[in-house]
Design a protein around this motif. Structure first.
Motif, mmCIF file in Angstrom:
data_model
loop_
_atom_site.group_PDB
_atom_site.id
_atom_site.type_symbol
_atom_site.label_atom_id
_atom_site.label_comp_id
_atom_site.label_asym_id
_atom_site.label_seq_id
_atom_site.Cartn_x
_atom_site.Cartn_y
_atom_site.Cartn_z
ATOM 1 N N GLU A 58 0.536 -0.423 0.052
ATOM 2 C CA GLU A 58 0.137 0.051 0.189
ATOM 3 C C GLU A 58 0.646 1.501 0.159
ATOM 4 O O GLU A 58 1.766 1.132 0.453
ATOM 5 C CB GLU A 58 -0.529 0.144 1.282
ATOM 6 C CG GLU A 58 -2.161 1.586 0.905
ATOM 7 C CD GLU A 58 -2.834 0.722 2.097
ATOM 8 O OE1 GLU A 58 -3.785 2.190 2.620
ATOM 9 O OE2 GLU A 58 -2.925 -0.234 2.547
ATOM 10 N N GLY A 59 0.207 1.880 -0.970
ATOM 11 C CA GLY A 59 1.254 3.435 -0.875
ATOM 12 C C GLY A 59 2.370 3.472 -2.298
ATOM 13 O O GLY A 59 2.937 4.832 -1.969
ATOM 14 N N THR A 60 2.665 2.581 -3.096
ATOM 15 C CA THR A 60 3.099 2.496 -4.640
ATOM 16 C C THR A 60 2.020 3.856 -4.965
ATOM 17 O O THR A 60 1.420 3.331 -5.316
ATOM 18 C CB THR A 60 2.407 0.924 -4.712
ATOM 19 O OG1 THR A 60 3.489 0.432 -3.657
ATOM 20 C CG2 THR A 60 3.708 1.145 -6.186
ATOM 21 N N LYS A 61 2.857 4.033 -5.517
ATOM 22 C CA LYS A 61 2.598 5.179 -6.510
ATOM 23 C C LYS A 61 3.102 4.969 -7.666
ATOM 24 O O LYS A 61 2.948 6.259 -9.127
ATOM 25 C CB LYS A 61 3.300 6.160 -5.900
ATOM 26 C CG LYS A 61 2.242 7.297 -4.610
ATOM 27 C CD LYS A 61 2.713 8.390 -4.211
ATOM 28 C CE LYS A 61 1.880 8.189 -3.154
ATOM 29 N NZ LYS A 61 2.128 9.930 -1.924
ATOM 30 N N ALA A 141 8.601 -1.227 -6.105
ATOM 31 C CA ALA A 141 7.196 -0.734 -5.818
ATOM 32 C C ALA A 141 7.947 0.383 -5.222
ATOM 33 O O ALA A 141 9.050 0.244 -4.278
ATOM 34 C CB ALA A 141 6.467 -2.008 -5.364
ATOM 35 N N VAL A 142 7.585 1.572 -6.033
ATOM 36 C CA VAL A 142 8.350 3.279 -5.164
ATOM 37 C C VAL A 142 6.901 4.070 -4.791
ATOM 38 O O VAL A 142 5.974 3.835 -5.208
ATOM 39 C CB VAL A 142 8.685 3.671 -6.231
ATOM 40 C CG1 VAL A 142 9.759 4.924 -6.418
ATOM 41 C CG2 VAL A 142 9.755 2.691 -7.302
ATOM 42 N N ASP A 143 7.633 4.705 -3.844
ATOM 43 C CA ASP A 143 6.129 5.834 -2.938
ATOM 44 C C ASP A 143 6.740 7.243 -4.188
ATOM 45 O O ASP A 143 5.663 7.400 -2.786
ATOM 46 C CB ASP A 143 6.723 6.143 -2.025
ATOM 47 C CG ASP A 143 8.375 6.538 -1.148
ATOM 48 O OD1 ASP A 143 9.052 7.251 -2.676
ATOM 49 O OD2 ASP A 143 8.882 6.828 -0.260
ATOM 50 N N VAL A 144 6.968 6.981 -4.774
ATOM 51 C CA VAL A 144 6.331 8.616 -5.894
ATOM 52 C C VAL A 144 5.756 8.184 -7.170
ATOM 53 O O VAL A 144 6.396 7.372 -7.876
ATOM 54 C CB VAL A 144 7.371 9.645 -5.520
ATOM 55 C CG1 VAL A 144 8.031 9.875 -4.352
ATOM 56 C CG2 VAL A 144 8.803 8.971 -6.292
ATOM 57 N N GLU A 145 5.303 9.389 -7.670
ATOM 58 C CA GLU A 145 5.324 8.846 -8.782
ATOM 59 C C GLU A 145 6.211 8.747 -9.718
ATOM 60 O O GLU A 145 5.990 8.078 -11.004
ATOM 61 C CB GLU A 145 3.805 10.198 -9.545
ATOM 62 C CG GLU A 145 2.557 9.461 -8.719
ATOM 63 C CD GLU A 145 1.405 10.560 -9.208
ATOM 64 O OE1 GLU A 145 1.477 11.821 -10.468
ATOM 65 O OE2 GLU A 145 0.218 10.470 -8.447
ATOM 66 N N HIS A 165 13.288 4.911 -2.138
ATOM 67 C CA HIS A 165 11.751 5.012 -1.981
ATOM 68 C C HIS A 165 11.248 4.406 -2.685
ATOM 69 O O HIS A 165 9.501 4.197 -3.132
ATOM 70 C CB HIS A 165 12.411 6.409 -2.905
ATOM 71 C CG HIS A 165 11.689 7.886 -3.449
ATOM 72 N ND1 HIS A 165 11.149 8.321 -2.459
ATOM 73 C CD2 HIS A 165 13.119 8.622 -3.674
ATOM 74 C CE1 HIS A 165 11.419 9.546 -2.685
ATOM 75 N NE2 HIS A 165 12.756 9.785 -3.000
ATOM 76 N N THR A 166 11.934 2.969 -2.126
ATOM 77 C CA THR A 166 11.703 1.768 -2.253
ATOM 78 C C THR A 166 10.433 1.317 -0.801
ATOM 79 O O THR A 166 11.409 1.334 0.093
ATOM 80 C CB THR A 166 12.661 0.566 -2.909
ATOM 81 O OG1 THR A 166 13.415 0.664 -3.778
ATOM 82 C CG2 THR A 166 11.801 -1.051 -2.787
ATOM 83 N N LEU A 167 9.757 0.576 -1.390
ATOM 84 C CA LEU A 167 8.322 0.076 -0.538
ATOM 85 C C LEU A 167 8.518 -1.541 -0.212
ATOM 86 O O LEU A 167 8.544 -2.361 0.663
ATOM 87 C CB LEU A 167 7.000 0.817 -1.058
ATOM 88 C CG LEU A 167 6.893 1.953 -0.630
ATOM 89 C CD1 LEU A 167 5.252 2.072 -1.242
ATOM 90 C CD2 LEU A 167 6.760 2.524 0.731
#
Length: 178
Positions: A58-61, A141-145, A165-167
């Protein structure tokens, strides 16, 4: 010769999620189309494998996809592919998505130069007799677009930006030798 460790063991631990492929399997030999015709491997087409992923945090952008060979006879391994800013709505890439020019990537995605010198996927071509090489096919999976990485950056620079930035990470590691 000692086999280098899994390069991701040196990074902070993040949750794993699932990546599958109709083209490549973990621990199995990389099929010929995904090897390098540019570097003279018979049957090589320099075609990136099909990939599908699910179960990301969750939170992946957005996502990044990399293919890296830590067993290359260099001090820095060999980057075969690096694509990023893949929209979170995209959960699969067709075979050949990594073609030169990036026309087969989703809108907004950026592809960097591989260690063969062009933006796109370059297949496996380890030196003959060097033994089996591992190809870490990783969906991040990254937390920013957008990571804000310039299109002329190196895959290592992308990796540096992924560091914070890796989730989560999903990995398939096929092998190949000549």
């Amino acid at each position: 010769m000692a086999t280098p460790a899994d390069p991701y063991t040196f990074l902070p631990e993040v949750p794993a999620f699932t990546v599958t492929s109709t083209d490549v399997e973990d621990g199995k030999t990389l099929p010929a189309p995904h090897t390098s015709g540019a570097f003279g491997v018979p049957g090589g087409e320099d075609r990136s494998p099909q990939l599908s992923w699910s179960g990301f945090p969750e939170g992946t952008k957005s996502f990044a996809v990399t293919v890296y060979d830590p067993d290359a006879p260099t001090a820095s391994g060999f980057w075969h592919w690096a694509a990023f800013d893949i929209p979170v709505s995209v959960t699969s890439l067709d075979a050949g998505a990594g073609d030169q020019g990036g026309a087969n990537l989703p809108a907004g995605a950026v592809q960097l130069k591989n260690d063969g010198g062009f933006a796109g996927y370059i297949g496996a071509a380890p030196p003959e007799g060097h033994g089996p090489h591992r190809y870490f096919v990783v969906v991040h999976a990254v937390d920013v677009e957008s990571l804000g990485v310039p299109a002329d950056a190196t895959p290592a620079f992308l990796g540096f930006n992924l560091f914070g930035h890796t989730l989560g990470r999903a990995t398939i590691t096929p092998v190949f030798e000549q």
